[in-house]
Enzyme design. Structure first.
Site, short mmCIF file in Angstrom:
data_model
loop_
_atom_site.label_atom_id
_atom_site.label_comp_id
_atom_site.label_asym_id
_atom_site.label_seq_id
_atom_site.Cartn_x
_atom_site.Cartn_y
_atom_site.Cartn_z
N SER A 271 -35.60 62.82 23.98
CA SER A 271 -35.19 63.13 25.34
C SER A 271 -36.38 63.62 26.12
O SER A 271 -37.20 64.38 25.58
CB SER A 271 -34.10 64.20 25.32
OG SER A 271 -34.01 64.83 26.58
N LYS A 277 -33.48 66.77 20.74
CA LYS A 277 -32.46 65.74 20.66
C LYS A 277 -32.84 64.56 19.77
O LYS A 277 -34.00 64.19 19.66
CB LYS A 277 -32.11 65.21 22.05
CG LYS A 277 -31.17 66.15 22.80
CD LYS A 277 -30.50 65.44 23.95
CE LYS A 277 -29.34 64.60 23.46
NZ LYS A 277 -28.65 63.93 24.58
N ASN A 279 -31.11 61.03 19.77
CA ASN A 279 -30.06 60.21 20.38
C ASN A 279 -29.79 58.94 19.58
O ASN A 279 -30.71 58.39 18.98
CB ASN A 279 -30.46 59.83 21.80
CG ASN A 279 -30.41 61.03 22.73
OD1 ASN A 279 -29.45 61.80 22.70
ND2 ASN A 279 -31.45 61.20 23.54
N ARG A 310 -20.88 15.59 38.02
CA ARG A 310 -21.85 16.71 37.90
C ARG A 310 -21.47 17.73 38.96
O ARG A 310 -21.35 17.39 40.14
CB ARG A 310 -23.29 16.25 38.10
CG ARG A 310 -24.29 17.39 38.17
CD ARG A 310 -25.79 17.00 38.11
NE ARG A 310 -26.15 15.62 38.27
CZ ARG A 310 -26.11 14.72 37.30
NH1 ARG A 310 -25.73 15.07 36.08
NH2 ARG A 310 -26.44 13.48 37.54
#
Lengths: 383, 383, 383, 383
Positions: A271, A277, A279, A310
């Site tokens: 972080s 942290k 994550n 087409r």
């Protein structure tokens, strides 16, 4: 619009390469070379012309940025590409003979799809293997089963992994089927009749398909888009399946649950505001991909009602969207493969949370269910 | 994944520039510079530090490809970006102070959105003007009205154009509202509390918003995504509106109808198989965009249920999708603007088709309806 | 929310019956009866209890409106349903033994899906047959091929029909595969472990699946939703394919083109304002369905990331959406089947439009392409 | 297709009533009555005829099931409805004069939308109020902030609630704007020219709009669908916003977190397999709605490219989808309103989890941010 800074995290480097400008140009040139060779083999153009065209396609001297501007102006890639080749060739009339812009565009997309599929099949197979290992090892590891995000009855972690594995195997099977059906040569000329080829159209198509390693349906498919839709669906379902695994792991990795974590990789999952942290970055990529793929598959479904021989708008929408589906799907696979190969599991915490939930210890038939799932896998999947 | 060869036709060069890697990096650096300046003004960091950070941000010496690899590994752009800046600064602790990755990412996206919106507003305004001219000039030009793709009763071509104009004006109005509400600074720190700023968070935010030209809502919005969803919706509705105009023109340009055509542009709308063709290339781009935007807007809506103070997967999905919505929308505008500014209309053929349909000549209140629409436009739109 | 006045036109009466409240209730009771019978056969509950439960399920005396209110309050259908049964039974403890709400809900949905699939397969087969007839009869009928809504080169109408046919056949094949894989018994108990059944869970499941005519995967699938996603995709692709046919016919039916029309049916396709109109009502229904199915399939894909052993929100979203996909798909089939069985074609006008386009008369390999398509059909489809 | 057993839980009884067959029929008759009255006032039909038509519309003696069959056959509701009225009237020629099927269908939908909007505005306002109370009361209640599903820094629960409140207020504001613009009379006749009304079309429209309580745009909007698209977007964004709140609460209610719970309601949230469970049923309904609304909004966006003066397929797709959006949105509101009005919060457990996360106690500017949000609310919202 994709940029490196925004999209590099969501895609894999391998898949970005498959869908790069360079690969698209190479695939378009492969189409033109295969066409010339097949037409020469059927006597529609001279053999020497085909050889010279092939040599030119191998070394066309094209500037991609300039070609892109010309293609944007013309409204189709083939016109400036073919123009470039013809301007440098003594065999101008033999280049692109009997083909139309969509033949190049669709076949080039299919050549890219074939390479892309190889990556998906390879890595999804590896993921299935990791999941089979988790199922086997943890067939009897007790944990709390959770339903509607509430404590329910005990399961084994192996049963959870076996369910993940079975979904992956099923989605891989569907994807193989769709590839087999859908990754096909497109060669029909202006309106899909193969006019102007002395009745050799079918033979030329068969030769091209063989050289390019693509299926060869009895009719050109320029206005039949169910094959592309099937591929898109198969990709979205793969990503949805991986999204489910990612969601489970992200929930298990919550601090208050703390039963399973992504493996620690230096520099990943940090972080910018909080040094402590870790994550779940792999899960984040997979969940993000799983949010983006449904709308893309829906776009391909919505594009199917293409006008006459087409469509106007519909088929032009498909190629970038299918490319993005491949990129997001393989991005999700690539993000979760190392997570599942080295998932950091805490059986003690699992046991503790199970005790705290006070729902007994009966895991029912968890172990035999795991065994049944692994048996089925052994019978249907080759690693 | 976007490539030049596939996407250049669908996007405008201007919008590709707004959402390029270079612009994203510049916007991220603009955030860091504005943050330092605001923090210095509030006495949270020294003024000289802010000046040095600003200078560094103006000249950071960053290699985008390398930064993209680092960002992909870290799972966020801000970590390697801030790391790069800090490693080159004597004021490392003053850089990115009180901010988090999402603050940079969201604010950078908003800075790009502000520029993008400028292009949309400008060119949609021009389109409205062209349509007003068509409505005025052809208020009494009779043509066949068609419902359910069948001949119905007469209308004037001006009434058709007035309807197109009113939709464009209405979608432009909605877009302006959404921009006003949604293009806002994001600055909240790790969990949106603006911790660690001596209670100066609100003041710093106000200064940053003023410098960056963004709105400043009372709370950071890192987990409130309705503003982005509103923008996405407004863009999808613009593109759907243009898709309707494109569909009408493409139908009128059919050989058997032959009432209106895209203006002739040398080298545009040709066919690689048929030299005689003049394809409605502008309509094709707009219709293709209109097929792609609904699924993208749906993706943004589906991403809204983001977890707690910063979601896992949801917000990471938004930025590339919003960028694509802007690119497709402006691509559709850019494709249709010259078509509408110089639409090639054949009133004689309109009259002939009307006679052939044998539905009389009563155009009802077409002319007064056109006048009413133009009056309303005069009262609400400034060109 | 569906109402008769709004939805009756879009759905078929047969399919509305399959997904009616009465059918859902019957399917839920069928589950409970099959469960009791299977548990008795495995000795888990007494045989007489199973017989009495079966009798009760055959004649439960349930008021659907009241049950719906109770289910809405409880958050699940099974709780009030099982409560109702238990309150009327001397075998209360033997009812729903080892099962959970989702077992009932998912299996009931699958029983409805099985019936629904029967209708889809039957009527899509009939459509394919009509298209094969058109292809055969008109293999050499010249018409203008149209690309990008502009005149291109000649084709035969049979070639157009052969392309329609091939898409229908391909989508039917995909649908059969998905039905074979996806229409399966769900029986897992609270967390999919089949706890509380003395290790007889697998045997009970096998007996139930046999009685109910459903597949029996090795593991309960309450949190593996790829099978439902595959069904949803197959349905959306069918509808997209029919939408393409409908669009072509609607374009051919334009007054200025006038090459093909829906058959005249008294009272159908009129206008409340213009007595002379004959609107393409079958095409309208099919095109409307083709617009609605992509978003519904995307919803099912987006629901896949379901939490742990039973999701919160995700699986609850699937059943009504899958039901709607079946209804819209069969509605489109039902609308177009009579159109294709009696398509009103004007070969003279086709020839005239072709001449007017001045693109020659070379239909290329149209006839042999039609033959190739019909040959493939003969080899793969049984009528 | 909606059934009571499947959909009653997802929708509110009030909203089901608004979109019932009875309400639709009443709205259609209201249109015809208002039309006759306005035409009489402008001298286009005799006053007595208008009175008799009004009386007939008040008491038409219509069997809804039979009318639905006729409408399905005709392809439009108006034809059999008008036929029924004319057959019972001496003023046949004065009924539906100058109107077309779409005028009835669109205006009836708008009358239902007006009623539906009343429910949404009322109940969303109540929800905002509950959230404002939570924000105020808990402005200083500490809890763990969580980002990417991991522990981050402290926040106050009031700040979380203030963010929820701000989103609700913003979505309510957007919805009001869209209602104001989009809920409008449609009256244009066969091709939107108001032919056959002696130049009184605008005056008739103004009178009708006034009687029906609808906006009256300068031109009929039968082929301008941005208003409906705006409504659809606003509804999807409301539901997405509520989905975010529901997800947060469901995560907080996990046994291992245990910080907030839905209030206990006897008989709600139980399990058919586990008596001890208390499931977050309100959140389940809201999350399910939030999964379903994005695809529905996308459908409406995709329907916008409608052909000429009345589309084929596009506008027919909108009404049932818009009805479903209203039903799901109000279902989500209705499910969460009692949850938020009586949310069961455990501040002690919040404090405990915060301590366990070991991230300090600094809530930053949480309290002043809450105050700022409440101040803004006071200035912009009237309860």
């Amino acid at each position: 619009m994709a940029t490196l800074l925004r999209d590099r995290a969501a895609f894999s480097a391998d898949m970005m390469r498959v869908f790069s400008d360079e690969s698209l140009l190479a695939a378009a040139l492969q189409f033109e070379a295969a066409l010339a060779t097949a037409e020469a083999a059927e006597g529609v153009i001279p053999a020497q012309a085909a050889e010279r065209i092939r040599a030119l396609c191998a070394n066309p001297g094209i500037d991609i940025a300039a070609l892109a501007e010309d293609a944007a102006h013309a409204g189709t890639l083939a016109i400036p590409l073919v123009g470039h080749l013809r301007a440098r060739s003594q065999d101008a009339a033999c280049i692109h003979l009997g083909a139309t812009s969509q033949d190049v565009a669709d076949t080039a997309l299919m050549l890219q799809a074939k390479d892309a599929a190889g990556l998906v099949v390879r890595d999804l197979g590896l993921m299935s293997k990791s999941l089979a290992d988790l199922a086997r090892i943890h067939a009897d590891t007790p944990m709390l089963g959770r339903t509607l995000l509430q404590a329910a009855l005990p399961i084994s972690f192996g049963l959870k992994a076996a369910n993940w594995m079975m979904s992956i195997d099923a989605t891989l099977l569907r994807f193989r089927h769709e590839m087999g059906r859908g990754v096909a040569l497109q060669f029909g000329g202006a309106t899909g009749t193969r006019a102007g080829l002395d009745g050799k159209g079918a033979a030329i198509a068969a030769r091209m398909a063989a050289e390019l390693g693509l299926a060869c349906p009895p009719l050109p498919w320029q206005a039949r888009r169910d094959g592309i839709a099937g591929l898109a669906a198969a990709l979205a379902i793969i990503t949805g399946t991986i999204g489910k695994i990612a969601r489970d792991i992200a929930l298990l990795a919550q601090g208050e649950v703390a039963e399973a974590f992504e493996p620690h990789v230096p520099g990943r999952g940090g972080s910018s505001a909080m040094a402590h942290k870790r994550n779940p970055t792999g899960c984040q990529i997979a969940l993000s991909a799983a949010l983006r793929t449904p709308g893309l598959a829906a776009t391909i479904f919505a594009s199917m009602a293409q006008e006459h021989e087409r469509g106007l708008g519909g088929w032009q929408a498909e190629a970038p969207v299918l490319a993005e589906l491949f990129c997001l799907t393989h991005g999700a696979i690539t993000a979760m493969l190392p997570v599942l190969a080295a998932l950091d599991i805490d059986p003690a915490r699992m046991a503790e949370n199970l005790r705290a939930a006070d729902v007994g210890t009966d895991m029912g038939e968890s172990a035999s269910l795991v065994a049944a799932a692994l048996t089925q896998r052994d019978q249907t999947i080759e690693d």
